[in-house]
Write a protein that holds these residues in place. Structure first.
Motif, mmCIF file in Angstrom:
data_model
loop_
_atom_site.group_PDB
_atom_site.id
_atom_site.type_symbol
_atom_site.label_atom_id
_atom_site.label_comp_id
_atom_site.label_asym_id
_atom_site.label_seq_id
_atom_site.Cartn_x
_atom_site.Cartn_y
_atom_site.Cartn_z
ATOM 1 N N LEU A 207 20.658 -2.866 31.366
ATOM 2 C CA LEU A 207 21.349 -2.743 30.089
ATOM 3 C C LEU A 207 21.852 -4.104 29.606
ATOM 4 C CD1 LEU A 207 23.339 0.548 30.729
ATOM 5 C CD2 LEU A 207 21.358 0.257 29.243
ATOM 6 N N PHE A 208 22.370 -4.891 30.532
ATOM 7 C CA PHE A 208 22.864 -6.220 30.154
ATOM 8 C C PHE A 208 21.736 -7.068 29.601
ATOM 9 C CE2 PHE A 208 24.057 -10.627 30.849
ATOM 10 C CZ PHE A 208 25.350 -10.655 30.356
ATOM 11 N N GLU A 209 20.604 -7.061 30.290
ATOM 12 C CA GLU A 209 19.463 -7.864 29.841
ATOM 13 C C GLU A 209 18.927 -7.352 28.510
ATOM 14 O OE1 GLU A 209 15.156 -9.525 31.502
ATOM 15 O OE2 GLU A 209 16.372 -8.148 32.710
ATOM 16 N N ARG A 210 18.895 -6.029 28.330
ATOM 17 C CA ARG A 210 18.343 -5.452 27.096
ATOM 18 C C ARG A 210 19.241 -5.711 25.889
ATOM 19 N NH1 ARG A 210 17.368 -3.991 22.860
ATOM 20 N NH2 ARG A 210 15.949 -2.370 22.096
ATOM 21 N N ILE A 211 20.551 -5.579 26.051
ATOM 22 C CA ILE A 211 21.469 -5.683 24.914
ATOM 23 C C ILE A 211 21.949 -7.114 24.691
ATOM 24 C CG2 ILE A 211 23.638 -4.862 23.926
ATOM 25 C CD1 ILE A 211 21.349 -2.776 24.168
ATOM 26 N N TRP A 212 22.238 -7.832 25.772
ATOM 27 C CA TRP A 212 22.749 -9.198 25.611
ATOM 28 C C TRP A 212 21.621 -10.233 25.589
ATOM 29 C CZ3 TRP A 212 25.699 -5.273 26.984
ATOM 30 C CH2 TRP A 212 27.004 -5.236 26.503
ATOM 31 N N GLY A 213 20.459 -9.847 26.071
ATOM 32 C CA GLY A 213 19.285 -10.684 25.865
ATOM 33 C C GLY A 213 18.985 -11.703 26.921
#
Length: 228
Positions: free
Chosen positions: A179-185
């Motif tokens: 989720l962190f990688e998907r939303i924060w990039g």
């Protein structure tokens, strides 16, 4: 040209931030107090706010909370504090990311660019989607608005992105890292603690009983799942 509002009481730091951003094609305004920052934010359309925590009068935490009442653009907090409690407190007030002083100006520019680009990309992508309507929850991606029992709830940019992503992928378990990688990039900057904070804030807004959620389920030892 993207526009950034820098709220920083130390003029030399603010001008350094502005110089590096403008060299990289990002227009910047400077406010040296919280009151001035609120006025500028109300007058112009900014793509991101760079907010120092230690401000005279209204501090950065309170200012972030006030700005979030009307703005959903990314807010990047600049702080000299390294304690986790301060980071969590910042996320709790609506911050999307943070950077600790002293910082590398190139890293600052990279983070600003990443947040602006990701926000614009997700906004454009969301506009091609249909409303999501589950039970008493309605998510409108075109206007980036969320309704519970048809009563609108105020969401920050990252809160909306996280909720919309989970609701668009129901019954799939995602780890905090995913989720962190998907939303924060990116997965090399920031702290996955923010995922937990954002999930809690979302539950407070959409769940009748946040301690017994009907939408976002915690899968202990793994991550989170949106129940459809």
């Amino acid at each position: 040209m993207p526009k950034v509002l820098i709220i920083e009481d130390e003029r030399n730091i603010a001008e350094l931030e502005r110089d590096y951003l403008e060299v990289n094609g990002i227009e910047s305004d400077i406010a040296t107090t919280g009151e001035e920052g609120i006025k500028l934010a109300a007058k112009r359309d900014y793509h991101l706010i760079l907010l120092d925590l230690m401000l005279p009068g209204i501090d950065g935490f309170e200012l972030c909370k006030r700005l979030r009442q009307t703005l959903d653009i990314p807010i990047l907090m600049v702080t000299a504090r390294k304690e986790d409690i301060d980071k969590i407190r910042g996320f709790d007030r609506g911050a999307d990311d943070y950077i600790v002083k002293p910082f590398n100006p190139n890293e600052l520019v990279a983070r600003v660019k990443a947040h602006i680009a990701r926000y614009e990309r997700l906004t454009k992508k969301d506009q091609t989607q249909n409303d999501i309507h589950i039970k008493n929850l309605r998510i409108d991606p075109d206007s980036r608005r969320v309704f519970v029992h048809e009563k609108e709830k105020t969401f920050t940019a990252k809160e909306f992105d996280l909720l919309f992503f989970l609701a668009s992928n129901p019954n799939i378990v995602f780890t905090k890292e995913q989720l962190f990688e998907r939303i924060w990039g990116y997965d090399s900057l920031g702290d996955i603690t923010t995922v937990t904070v954002h999930i809690r804030k979302i539950r407070e807004k959409i769940e009748e009983d946040p301690s017994n959620p009907q939408f976002i389920e915690t899968i202990w030892g793994v991550g989170y799942r949106f129940k459809n």
